[in-house]
Design an enzyme around this catalytic site. Structure first.
Site, PDB file in Angstrom:
ATOM      1  N   ALA A 273       0.846  -1.207   0.000  1.00 38.72           N
ATOM      2  CA  ALA A 273       0.000   0.000   0.000  1.00 38.72           C
ATOM      3  C   ALA A 273       0.872   1.245   0.000  1.00 38.72           C
ATOM      4  O   ALA A 273       0.491   2.292   0.511  1.00 38.72           O
ATOM      5  CB  ALA A 273      -0.917  -0.010   1.219  1.00 38.72           C
TER       6      ALA A 273
ATOM      7  N   VAL B   2       3.480   3.050  -5.131  1.00 40.62           N
ATOM      8  CA  VAL B   2       3.002   2.428  -6.372  1.00 40.62           C
ATOM      9  C   VAL B   2       1.664   1.740  -6.123  1.00 40.62           C
ATOM     10  O   VAL B   2       0.710   1.901  -6.898  1.00 40.62           O
ATOM     11  CB  VAL B   2       4.020   1.390  -6.924  1.00 40.62           C
ATOM     12  CG1 VAL B   2       3.482   0.757  -8.200  1.00 40.62           C
ATOM     13  CG2 VAL B   2       5.372   2.034  -7.195  1.00 40.62           C
TER      14      VAL B   2
ATOM     15  N   HIS C  91      14.537  -4.823 -17.188  1.00 41.78           N
ATOM     16  CA  HIS C  91      14.192  -3.502 -16.642  1.00 41.78           C
ATOM     17  C   HIS C  91      15.402  -2.974 -15.878  1.00 41.78           C
ATOM     18  O   HIS C  91      15.422  -2.923 -14.660  1.00 41.78           O
ATOM     19  CB  HIS C  91      12.986  -3.657 -15.715  1.00 41.78           C
ATOM     20  CG  HIS C  91      12.419  -2.358 -15.239  1.00 41.78           C
ATOM     21  ND1 HIS C  91      12.179  -1.288 -16.055  1.00 41.78           N
ATOM     22  CD2 HIS C  91      12.020  -1.965 -13.991  1.00 41.78           C
ATOM     23  CE1 HIS C  91      11.655  -0.298 -15.347  1.00 41.78           C
ATOM     24  NE2 HIS C  91      11.557  -0.687 -14.095  1.00 41.78           N
TER      25      HIS C  91
ATOM     26  N   ASN D  77      11.010  -4.476  -7.751  1.00 39.22           N
ATOM     27  CA  ASN D  77      12.321  -4.584  -8.411  1.00 39.22           C
ATOM     28  C   ASN D  77      13.326  -5.385  -7.597  1.00 39.22           C
ATOM     29  O   ASN D  77      13.174  -5.481  -6.389  1.00 39.22           O
ATOM     30  CB  ASN D  77      12.871  -3.162  -8.637  1.00 39.22           C
ATOM     31  CG  ASN D  77      12.275  -2.545  -9.891  1.00 39.22           C
ATOM     32  OD1 ASN D  77      12.298  -3.169 -10.955  1.00 39.22           O
ATOM     33  ND2 ASN D  77      11.750  -1.337  -9.768  1.00 39.22           N
TER      34      ASN D  77
HETATM   35  N1  APR Z   1       3.886  -7.751   2.595  1.00 39.29           N
HETATM   36  C1  APR Z   1       3.105  -6.727   2.220  1.00 39.29           C
HETATM   37  N2  APR Z   1       3.575  -5.485   2.038  1.00 39.29           N
HETATM   38  C2  APR Z   1       4.880  -5.278   2.239  1.00 39.29           C
HETATM   39  C3  APR Z   1       5.763  -6.311   2.627  1.00 39.29           C
HETATM   40  C4  APR Z   1       5.209  -7.605   2.805  1.00 39.29           C
HETATM   41  N3  APR Z   1       5.958  -8.652   3.165  1.00 39.29           N
HETATM   42  N4  APR Z   1       7.000  -5.782   2.746  1.00 39.29           N
HETATM   43  C5  APR Z   1       6.908  -4.479   2.443  1.00 39.29           C
HETATM   44  N5  APR Z   1       5.635  -4.159   2.148  1.00 39.29           N
HETATM   45  C6  APR Z   1       5.060  -2.863   1.793  1.00 39.29           C
HETATM   46  C7  APR Z   1       5.605  -1.719   2.641  1.00 39.29           C
HETATM   47  O1  APR Z   1       5.033  -1.722   3.940  1.00 39.29           O
HETATM   48  C8  APR Z   1       5.241  -0.502   1.803  1.00 39.29           C
HETATM   49  O2  APR Z   1       3.985   0.031   2.186  1.00 39.29           O
HETATM   50  O3  APR Z   1       5.388  -2.472   0.465  1.00 39.29           O
HETATM   51  C9  APR Z   1       5.153  -1.071   0.383  1.00 39.29           C
HETATM   52  C10 APR Z   1       6.167  -0.468  -0.562  1.00 39.29           C
HETATM   53  O4  APR Z   1       5.833   0.851  -0.748  1.00 39.29           O
HETATM   54  P1  APR Z   1       6.905   2.017  -0.945  1.00 39.29           P
HETATM   55  O5  APR Z   1       7.976   1.908   0.080  1.00 39.29           O
HETATM   56  O6  APR Z   1       6.167   3.311  -1.071  1.00 39.29           O
HETATM   57  O7  APR Z   1       7.594   1.630  -2.336  1.00 39.29           O
HETATM   58  P2  APR Z   1       6.989   1.895  -3.812  1.00 39.29           P
HETATM   59  O8  APR Z   1       7.509   3.189  -4.324  1.00 39.29           O
HETATM   60  O9  APR Z   1       5.535   1.661  -3.810  1.00 39.29           O
HETATM   61  O10 APR Z   1       7.739   0.753  -4.640  1.00 39.29           O
HETATM   62  C11 APR Z   1       7.431  -0.604  -4.435  1.00 39.29           C
HETATM   63  O11 APR Z   1       7.811  -1.186  -6.724  1.00 39.29           O
HETATM   64  O12 APR Z   1       8.618   0.118  -8.455  1.00 39.29           O
HETATM   65  C12 APR Z   1       8.940  -0.853  -7.506  1.00 39.29           C
HETATM   66  O13 APR Z   1      11.283  -0.528  -7.051  1.00 39.29           O
HETATM   67  C13 APR Z   1       9.995  -0.359  -6.534  1.00 39.29           C
HETATM   68  O14 APR Z   1      10.405  -2.485  -5.486  1.00 39.29           O
HETATM   69  C14 APR Z   1       9.737  -1.245  -5.340  1.00 39.29           C
HETATM   70  C15 APR Z   1       8.218  -1.473  -5.395  1.00 39.29           C
END
Ligand code: APR
Length: 310
Positions: free
Chosen positions: A10, A13, A175, A120
């Site tokens: 959440a 992205v 990518h 990624n």
């Molecule tokens: N289960 C569920 N959610 C998780 C877990 C898990 N085991 N581990 C991490 N998360 C959640 C985090 O709590 C966070 O809310 O994934 C979310 C990631 O969000 P952001 O830190 O805002 O990262 P974001 O910019 O959304 O990118 C996510 O997409 O484009 C790719 O490289 C980027 O790998 C990254 C991913």
């Protein structure tokens, strides 16, 4: 809504993808994250925007996967994003663990879903999701090419002052820094850009496309791009949900196409209700084929590195 999509993660992205899915009224949306309250809070916030945005999609936030049961599609965005100076590959070990645990839960509740991977390093994470899910190759799809091609399209539009709607572009390969933007297959109202823009300028635009993600990371400083990545994932989901059969560049598991085997690499595919319904094999020049091969070996290196991990 008749159809259901779960977005895991959440964060930037994931929340943006949930917003776009709902506002396009494509499906009901379940948002899952490990942080307590965040998927619930963002889903409630989006729900309260619905009367203004005029849609009837239901959004539900959760910290576990029960609510995600029987999703048609699961978009996996969970993981850590990169920070300035980091490459996507630096995320390998952390995100591998996350994708493994997430995929395990996802398939328990949605054994028939189609998986769209966003985390990624993308191509490597597709391998993890396919291995962990045991899903057939047409049901595990990586989001990269639509984003990279959109970046190239935006730069072409800026260069020529032409509507983005007139522009098609194709970026193949992994990518990462070795991705393969293909000017010959990139067109403005059907005319290849090689006939419209000088070669030296195209080369600069190709380089900017390859570094498109890093350019944004260095500007944001605290995370990576999310508006365009979310749009790209939702375009893929829409083609599947509506069985549109759009041809989109996606990371697909290749079994001999383009001379590449047992590897996720970005290629044009047809996306419909069954997932990847066809891998389109373009006739590449020797130089283009060489660039694709080089990009595939960069993906292979990551896959090999994962094999050495515990
Ligand atoms: N289960 C569920 N959610 C998780 C877990 C898990 N085991 N581990 C991490 N998360 C959640 C985090 O709590 C966070 O809310 O994934 C979310 C990631 O969000 P952001 O830190 O805002 O990262 P974001 O910019 O959304 O990118 C996510 O997409 O484009 C790719 O490289 C980027 O790998 C990254 C991913």
């Amino acid at each position: 809504m008749k159809q259901k999509v779960t977005v895991v993660g959440a964060g930037n992205v994931g929340a943006t993808a949930a917003q776009r899915l709902a506002e396009k009224e494509l499906c009901d949306v379940i948002v899952v994250d490990i942080i307590e309250g965040v998927p619930q809070g963002k889903s409630l916030d989006l729900t309260q925007a619905a009367p203004i945005e005029k849609h009837d999609a239901h959004l539900t936030g959760a910290n576990s996967y029960e609510a995600s049961a029987n999703s048609d599609i699961v978009i996996i965005t969970a993981g850590i994003p990169r920070k300035p100076g980091m490459s996507r590959d630096d995320l390998l070990s952390t995100n591998r663990g996350i994708i493994r645990s997430v995929t395990k839960e996802v398939v328990k509740y949605s054994p028939n879903a189609i998986l769209i991977i966003v985390s990624n390093p993308l191509d490597a994470m597709c391998h993890v999701a396919m291995e962990e899910s045991g899903f057939p190759k047409h049901k595990v799809i990586g989001m990269a090419g639509v984003l990279d091609s959109a970046r190239f399209r935006a730069f072409i539009s800026m260069e020529l002052s032409v509507s983005v709607e007139n522009i098609h572009a194709l970026v193949m390969g992994g990518h990462g820094d070795t991705m393969v933007p293909l000017p010959r297959f990139s067109t403005v109202a059907g005319v290849p850009i090689t006939e419209l823009i000088p070669a030296t300028r195209i080369e600069e635009m190709v380089t900017r496309t390859r570094n498109g993600g890093a350019e944004i990371v260095s500007l944001l400083k605290t995370g990576s791009a999310y508006y365009a990545p979310a749009s790209a994932a939702v375009e893929m989901a829409e083609s599947i949900l509506k069985d549109k059969k759009k041809i989109l560049p996606c990371a697909a598991y290749l079994t001999g196409e383009y001379g590449i085997s047992d590897l996720f690499v970005g290629v044009p595919v047809k996306l419909g209700a069954k997932g990847i319904e066809q891998i389109i094999e373009l006739k590449l020049s020797a130089e283009e084929q060489q660039a694709l091969k080089k990009s595939a070996s960069a993906v292979q290196e990551l896959v090999d590195a994962m094999k050495k991990m515990a």
